[in-house]
Structures are given as structure tokens and as C-alpha cells.
Design a protein around this motif. Structure first.
Motif, PDB file in Angstrom:
ATOM      1  N   ARG A  53      46.157  40.375  38.048  1.00 36.54           N
ATOM      2  CA  ARG A  53      46.394  40.735  39.446  1.00 36.54           C
ATOM      3  C   ARG A  53      45.656  39.865  40.449  1.00 36.54           C
ATOM      4  NH1 ARG A  53      47.849  44.701  36.705  1.00 36.54           N
ATOM      5  NH2 ARG A  53      46.066  44.098  35.511  1.00 36.54           N
ATOM      6  N   THR A  54      44.359  39.706  40.242  1.00 39.85           N
ATOM      7  CA  THR A  54      43.589  39.046  41.296  1.00 39.85           C
ATOM      8  C   THR A  54      44.073  37.610  41.479  1.00 39.85           C
ATOM      9  OG1 THR A  54      41.741  40.486  40.794  1.00 39.85           O
ATOM     10  CG2 THR A  54      41.255  38.565  42.143  1.00 39.85           C
ATOM     11  N   ARG A 103      36.379  33.530  40.198  1.00 42.14           N
ATOM     12  CA  ARG A 103      35.991  34.655  39.329  1.00 42.14           C
ATOM     13  C   ARG A 103      35.099  34.100  38.240  1.00 42.14           C
ATOM     14  NH1 ARG A 103      39.552  39.459  36.846  1.00 42.14           N
ATOM     15  NH2 ARG A 103      39.273  40.106  38.991  1.00 42.14           N
ATOM     16  N   HIS A 131      33.297  42.966  43.576  1.00 42.97           N
ATOM     17  CA  HIS A 131      34.705  42.561  43.576  1.00 42.97           C
ATOM     18  C   HIS A 131      35.267  42.898  44.961  1.00 42.97           C
ATOM     19  CE1 HIS A 131      38.653  41.565  42.419  1.00 42.97           C
ATOM     20  NE2 HIS A 131      38.783  42.256  41.306  1.00 42.97           N
ATOM     21  N   GLN A 134      38.984  43.472  45.794  1.00 42.92           N
ATOM     22  CA  GLN A 134      39.548  44.729  45.302  1.00 42.92           C
ATOM     23  C   GLN A 134      39.205  45.836  46.307  1.00 42.92           C
ATOM     24  OE1 GLN A 134      41.620  45.096  42.537  1.00 42.92           O
ATOM     25  NE2 GLN A 134      41.977  47.119  43.432  1.00 42.92           N
ATOM     26  N   ARG A 164      32.783  46.859  38.469  1.00 42.87           N
ATOM     27  CA  ARG A 164      32.384  46.188  39.723  1.00 42.87           C
ATOM     28  C   ARG A 164      33.227  46.644  40.913  1.00 42.87           C
ATOM     29  NH1 ARG A 164      34.146  40.393  37.244  1.00 42.87           N
ATOM     30  NH2 ARG A 164      36.353  40.825  36.925  1.00 42.87           N
ATOM     31  N   THR A 165      34.449  47.106  40.630  1.00 42.51           N
ATOM     32  CA  THR A 165      35.280  47.554  41.763  1.00 42.51           C
ATOM     33  C   THR A 165      34.652  48.796  42.409  1.00 42.51           C
ATOM     34  OG1 THR A 165      36.720  49.001  40.466  1.00 42.51           O
ATOM     35  CG2 THR A 165      37.366  46.708  40.603  1.00 42.51           C
ATOM     36  N   ARG A 228      38.824  51.642  34.107  1.00 42.90           N
ATOM     37  CA  ARG A 228      38.848  51.278  32.689  1.00 42.90           C
ATOM     38  C   ARG A 228      37.401  51.166  32.175  1.00 42.90           C
ATOM     39  NH1 ARG A 228      38.444  45.968  30.385  1.00 42.90           N
ATOM     40  NH2 ARG A 228      37.978  45.140  32.446  1.00 42.90           N
ATOM     41  N   GLN A 230      34.794  49.138  30.613  1.00 45.76           N
ATOM     42  CA  GLN A 230      34.770  47.670  30.668  1.00 45.76           C
ATOM     43  C   GLN A 230      34.292  47.073  29.332  1.00 45.76           C
ATOM     44  OE1 GLN A 230      35.285  45.913  34.141  1.00 45.76           O
ATOM     45  NE2 GLN A 230      36.442  47.825  34.114  1.00 45.76           N
ATOM     46  N   PRO A 266      42.245  50.219  39.846  1.00 44.02           N
ATOM     47  CA  PRO A 266      42.365  48.785  40.168  1.00 44.02           C
ATOM     48  C   PRO A 266      43.268  48.057  39.171  1.00 44.02           C
ATOM     49  CG  PRO A 266      40.206  49.257  39.202  1.00 44.02           C
ATOM     50  CD  PRO A 266      40.886  50.578  39.419  1.00 44.02           C
ATOM     51  N   LEU A 267      43.514  48.671  38.031  1.00 38.66           N
ATOM     52  CA  LEU A 267      44.287  48.091  36.931  1.00 38.66           C
ATOM     53  C   LEU A 267      43.547  46.852  36.371  1.00 38.66           C
ATOM     54  CD1 LEU A 267      47.924  48.367  38.408  1.00 38.66           C
ATOM     55  CD2 LEU A 267      46.769  49.976  36.868  1.00 38.66           C
ATOM     56  N   PRO A 268      43.668  46.479  35.158  1.00 34.61           N
ATOM     57  CA  PRO A 268      44.582  47.035  34.159  1.00 34.61           C
ATOM     58  C   PRO A 268      44.100  48.388  33.612  1.00 34.61           C
ATOM     59  CG  PRO A 268      43.158  45.381  33.149  1.00 34.61           C
ATOM     60  CD  PRO A 268      42.840  45.375  34.606  1.00 34.61           C
TER      61      PRO A 268
HETATM   62  C1  NCD Z   1      39.292  44.904  37.893  1.00 38.97           C
HETATM   63  C2  NCD Z   1      38.262  43.824  37.630  1.00 38.97           C
HETATM   64  O1  NCD Z   1      38.589  42.706  37.247  1.00 38.97           O
HETATM   65  O2  NCD Z   1      37.088  44.137  37.838  1.00 38.97           O
HETATM   66  N1  NCD Z   1      40.594  44.412  37.842  1.00 38.97           N
HETATM   67  C3  NCD Z   1      41.170  43.845  38.950  1.00 38.97           C
HETATM   68  O3  NCD Z   1      40.681  42.894  39.499  1.00 38.97           O
HETATM   69  N2  NCD Z   1      42.248  44.438  39.441  1.00 38.97           N
HETATM   70  C4  NCD Z   1      39.110  46.114  37.091  1.00 38.97           C
HETATM   71  C5  NCD Z   1      39.086  45.987  35.596  1.00 38.97           C
HETATM   72  O4  NCD Z   1      39.187  44.899  35.028  1.00 38.97           O
HETATM   73  O5  NCD Z   1      38.967  47.030  34.950  1.00 38.97           O
END
Ligand code: NCD
Length: 312
Positions: A53-54, A103, A131, A134, A164-165, A228, A230, A266-268
Motif C-alpha cells: 500500500r504505502t 521506508r 508511520h 498512515q 508503528r501506525t 496485525r 508484527q 492499516p492493512l495488511p
Molecule cells: C503498516 C506498516 O507498514 O506499518 N502497513 C501499512 O503501511 N499500511 C501496518 C502493518 O504492516 O501491519
């Protein structure tokens, strides 16, 4: 020369977020008016950790603005694998591109990049620390669905230690009045004390409640923010497997929540939200991902315009 970076979620004051959100809403309403706003501009995405996504939403955002994109999507194929320092990479890429999205697995990498870069750096996630884009996405989603930031009860559920989100979002939400946080996690994955202290420093009146029970959040929240576990931040696989399925949101569990509550992520997702929940109108995580692209379009325009002292 001062360069405008976006490295942490507190870099923007609430007014600056609002400016970006107004622009993002204008883009949603009239996308063609913005289709050439970045023509002749180039964005570099340097991703040294996995992402769908990002990275893709940033690239889609720049392409929809008429700009170009250069990209490193895998550290193994870049000169980092030859031992190049981050500072040297950033200085070099800053000579090619007008904007860098980074990133990186190391906490603080984005701040270091900001010190070396001649062009704006956007932190696309640095280890378990921050993040901020996000957060931009999440706040914009909250604004679109809830129309307010004050007086919200927000339940964060899952991996609050490494997510981190959550670390970025909780600090920004703490700025608003009558805010209440319900922190749902197993004891091993509680929100770090450092972040709780930051939240209290930002707003001593912010209510923080910790629980291990998902039901406590479901019954009382305006927003349920699922995360999720991590996996990549754990030192051993066994600990991860033990905690992986602690919280699974199902349609049945959701039945106790209010009809107005929204479920964000925030997915995934892995196992923490059952696929049957997707059909519930309260599940807004795919809208959230889509809003993120528009919020990033607005952020790109905002940072590039600022650089020239112009108007986005
Ligand atoms: C998040 C991340 O990378 O921190 N994903 C994202 O950027 N949408 C959340 C995650 O990976 O669980």
C-alpha cells in the motif's frame, strides 16, 4: 536552505493536517483538475522493507498528479547491499528527484535521511517507531466518516508494542479534546510506556485504559482500530505463533458494537479480521486504503508547493 520534511506525525499541527485534508477532498471531487500539477516532477521511493500500500499508493498518487517515479523496492538490488551508507544514498537520490519517500527497518532512519537530503523526505515507516503518512490516511478517513476529531473513543487492538501506525496515530489524536483510548493487547504487546508518557505530555486529560479483552473496546468505541501482530519485529517465531491469533474480529463479535462504530485497519490483515466482516458497512479498511492515495496526493502537492513558497 530549509527543506520541508514529513518525518513524524507531530511534524504537522492540526491546521496543517486540515489544509492537506481540504486539498485531498478537492482532489476527490475534481481529480482531473490535478492531473498535471506535478508534470516535470520526479519522486523517488526507497523501500528497504516490504510494502504494498504505502509504496504503490505513493506511486499512484504521483502518477495521478502527472509526475514521474523512480523506485528501489528491494534493498538487495540497490547499492545498500554493497555497503553504501544511507546518507550517501539520500544525497545521491536527492540530486535526481524532487521528493523522496523512504521506508527503512531502522528506527530513526528517516530523521537521518532528512539531515542529508536537499529535497523533502517523507517517512514511509521506520522500524517500529513512526508511520506518519498512515496517520495522515487514518485521520483523513476519520474525518470523512466521523466529521470530527474531538470527543472520540478510539480502541486500538492487537500489537500495540511494535505497531508503528498506532504509535504515530495515538499521539496526534491525543491533541483533541475529550479523547479516550482503549488499549487492547496481550500483556506482552502493550503500548510502550514511552508513548503513553508522550500522550499524557500532549494532553494530560486524555483517558488511557488498558485491557486484554476485545469486548471492552467493541462495546464502547466510536472507532475500532485493528492491527496485525508484527511478525518481523519478534526475536523468535514461537513467541509470534503464541500471540498471533489472540484477537480475531468476527461478525458475531461485532454484533455488540454500535451501528455507528467504524472498523479501521492499516492493512495488511492476516488473521485478525475474519473475511466475513468485510461485508459489514462498518468495515471501512478498504475505503481507508483508497483515501490514503488521495491524502498522499495532497501531501505531495503541499510539500512541493511549500518548497517554492507557492500555493498548493
Ligand atoms: C503498516 C506498516 O507498514 O506499518 N502497513 C501499512 O503501511 N499500511 C501496518 C502493518 O504492516 O501491519
Amino acid at each position: 536552505m530549509t527543506v520541508n520534511h514529513f518525518l513524524g506525525s507531530l511534524d504537522f499541527l492540526p491546521e496543517e493536517y486540515n489544509t492537506v485534508f481540504s486539498l485531498a477532498s478537492r482532489i476527490i471531487d475534481s481529480p482531473m483538475d490535478y492531473a498535471n500539477r506535478c508534470s516535470g516532477r520526479l519522486m523517488a521511493t526507497l523501500f528497504y522493507e516490504p510494502s504494498t500500500r504505502t509504496r504503490l499508493s505513493f506511486e499512484a498518487a504521483m502518477l495521478r498528479l502527472g509526475g514521474g517515479v523512480i523506485s528501489v523496492a528491494n534493498a538487495k538490488t540497490s547499492s545498500v547491499s554493497k555497503g553504501e551508507s544511507l546518507g550517501d544514498t539520500i544525497r545521491t537520490v536527492g540530486g535526481y528527484a524532487d521528493l523522496i519517500v523512504l521506508r527503512h527497518p531502522k528506527e530513526g532512519a528517516a530523521v537521518l535521511a532528512g539531515e542529508y537530503s536537499p529535497v523533502p523526505v517523507i517517512n514511509g515507516g521506520d522500524g517500529a517507531r513512526e508511520h506518519p503518512t498512515q496517520t495522515l490516511t487514518d485521520l483523513f478517513t476519520i474525518q470523512r466518516f466521523k466529521r470530527r476529531f474531538d470527543g472520540l473513543t478510539v480502541a486500538f487492538c492487537g500489537d500495540l508494542r511494535y505497531g508503528r501506525t498506532v504509535h504515530s496515530l495515538v499521539k496526534v489524536l491525543a491533541r483533541y479534546s475529550d479523547v479516550r483510548f482503549i488499549l487492547i493487547s496481550p500483556p506482552e504487546l502493550r503500548l510502550p510506556d514511552r508513548i503513553k508518557r508522550e500522550v499524557k505530555g500532549i494532553n494530560p486529560a486524555a483517558a488511557l485504559e488498558e485491557t486484554t479483552r476485545m469486548e471492552d473496546g467493541l462495546k464502547n468505541a466510536d472507532i475500532l482500530y485493528m492491527t496485525r501482530i508484527q511478525k518481523e519485529r519478534f526475536f523468535n517465531e514461537e513467541d509470534y505463533i503464541k500471540l498471533r491469533d489472540t484477537y480475531i474480529l468476527t461478525a458475531d463479535k461485532l454484533s455488540v458494537a454500535s451501528a455507528e462504530m467504524i472498523v479501521m485497519h492499516p492493512l495488511p490483515r492476516v488473521t485478525e479480521i475474519d473475511y466475513a466482516v468485510d461485508a459489514d458497512p462498518r468495515a471501512v479498511y478498504f475505503d481507508q486504503a483508497r483515501f490514503g492515495m488521495f491524502a498522499r496526493m495532497a501531501l505531495i502537492l503541499h510539500l512541493l508547493a511549500d518548497k517554492e513558497g507557492g500555493d498548493a
